[in-house]
Write an enzyme that holds these catalytic residues in place. Sequence first.
Site, short mmCIF file in Angstrom:
data_model
loop_
_atom_site.label_atom_id
_atom_site.label_comp_id
_atom_site.label_asym_id
_atom_site.label_seq_id
_atom_site.Cartn_x
_atom_site.Cartn_y
_atom_site.Cartn_z
N SER A 1 -57.62 -22.53 -52.65
CA SER A 1 -56.57 -23.06 -53.50
C SER A 1 -55.40 -22.12 -53.76
O SER A 1 -54.31 -22.56 -54.12
CB SER A 1 -57.16 -23.49 -54.84
OG SER A 1 -57.85 -22.42 -55.44
N HIS B 1 -59.37 -29.46 -52.40
CA HIS B 1 -57.97 -29.50 -51.94
C HIS B 1 -57.83 -30.11 -50.55
O HIS B 1 -56.75 -30.07 -49.97
CB HIS B 1 -57.38 -28.09 -51.95
CG HIS B 1 -57.27 -27.53 -53.33
ND1 HIS B 1 -56.18 -27.74 -54.15
CD2 HIS B 1 -58.16 -26.81 -54.07
CE1 HIS B 1 -56.38 -27.16 -55.32
NE2 HIS B 1 -57.58 -26.59 -55.29
N LYS C 1 -57.08 -34.13 -57.88
CA LYS C 1 -55.98 -33.72 -56.99
C LYS C 1 -55.49 -34.97 -56.24
O LYS C 1 -54.84 -35.80 -56.89
CB LYS C 1 -56.47 -32.58 -56.12
CG LYS C 1 -57.07 -31.49 -57.06
CD LYS C 1 -57.50 -30.26 -56.41
CE LYS C 1 -58.41 -29.42 -57.29
NZ LYS C 1 -57.90 -29.05 -58.63
C1 LIG Z 1 -61.61 -25.44 -55.06
C2 LIG Z 1 -61.80 -26.08 -56.39
N1 LIG Z 1 -63.03 -26.50 -56.74
C3 LIG Z 1 -63.25 -27.07 -57.94
C4 LIG Z 1 -62.24 -27.24 -58.85
C5 LIG Z 1 -62.54 -27.85 -60.20
O1 LIG Z 1 -62.09 -29.16 -60.20
P1 LIG Z 1 -61.54 -29.91 -61.51
O2 LIG Z 1 -60.25 -29.28 -61.90
O3 LIG Z 1 -61.38 -31.30 -61.03
O4 LIG Z 1 -62.58 -29.75 -62.55
C6 LIG Z 1 -60.95 -26.86 -58.51
C7 LIG Z 1 -59.85 -27.08 -59.47
O5 LIG Z 1 -59.06 -26.32 -59.83
C8 LIG Z 1 -60.72 -26.24 -57.27
O6 LIG Z 1 -59.50 -25.81 -56.93
#
Ligand SMILES: Cc1ncc(COP(=O)(O)O)c(C=O)c1O
Length: 393
Positions: A182, A210, A241
Amino acid sequence: MNIFRKCDDYTLARETQAAGLYPYFVPIEESTATEARIGGDWKIMVGSNNYLGLTHHPAILAAARAALVKYGSGSTGSRLLNGTLALHERLEERLAHFFHKDAALVFTTGYQANLGVIAALIGRDDHVFLDRLDHASIVDGAKLSYGHVHRYPHSDANVLARQLAGFSDDTGKLVVTDGVFSMEGTVADLPAIVAAANAHHSAVLVDEAHAVGVFGPTGAGTAEHFGVSDQVDLIMGTFSKSLASVGGVVAGDESVIHWLRHHSRALIFTASMPPASVAGVLAALDIIEREPERRARLWANTTRVATTLRALGFDIGDSHTPIIPVVVGDLVRTLQLWRALFDDGVFTHPIVPPAVPPTSCRLRVSMSAEHSDEQIDRVLGAFDRVARLMAAA
Ligand SMILES: Cc1ncc(COP(=O)(O)O)c(C=O)c1O
């Protein structure tokens, strides 16, 4: 009262606020898929994860409204008890199919999905292997488990293979990697990671947060993109997302999902996803299926911005995704660049330590299928102007 001393001693955020360079908790007064009104001014949003631009899609809003009326504003309970709606089950069936798996389980957030899967599956004698740049929710899930945690250098399947080889074939092992990272916008080398895991009898979990809606012939993510969905044991995704909502999912074999339904604390000890959000995700999946041209538009926008930023002399690292890091280096210069772009009508994110090393502070730019050519012209124009001003300063 010692525990509060650090709160009184913490001055960095207030100093940054006083200098006019504080970039966090910016209140958005109103929004469209690609713009946000802040302090009365509209900014072009290149700091969201709204990759397909679906947050304001009429079909999603209509589905969410209908679910709100039919089921009410909240589930008021855990999935295990009164918090499972027919809608949750419909979404799970749909997502199992989407990720090419037998079954799926929906959590209230993506963060909880990672916590709930990793902490439940990894026991005291098990080993979990994480990419050094894995998301915090993966790291936290591993910490919360009672198992042994190992980190391998970013996307380095050779080191991973050596780490895995250090334990016998009947040791419980799980490799966890982001599909798309990310902060870097890099893509995991899944074929090599899966090969290392197979060779050393390890399970694999891929976080497609992502990558959903962005990679793969049907938008199912990097496992689908590389044709390894059948070799990845568990696929995790978020709805926050491309799917324009909030919530998380894990998909895999029926027996594993069935076990998680009864053992995952992050599923059981929290209220379930609210009805409007579930209905919104179902509608978003319909759109992803019906409108593959959105993905094409996202990639066209991404290519245009990445190519132009490079041509303007910006260092955008090794990104091959709609996440484009603009590496600046120093913290203060990064915040100054963020502020100058913000004042010029462009909303980006500064990424600073501890998320990245102190010398590789950066802005994170992320593209959406809904950005118009005219909006992209304005974003690139602002980068060009601001870079010239900073070079001259
Ligand atoms: C790679 C990754 N996994 C998990 C998450 C967590 O997801 P959420 O924001 O939907 O709780 C995120 C969010 O920032 C993320 O970027």
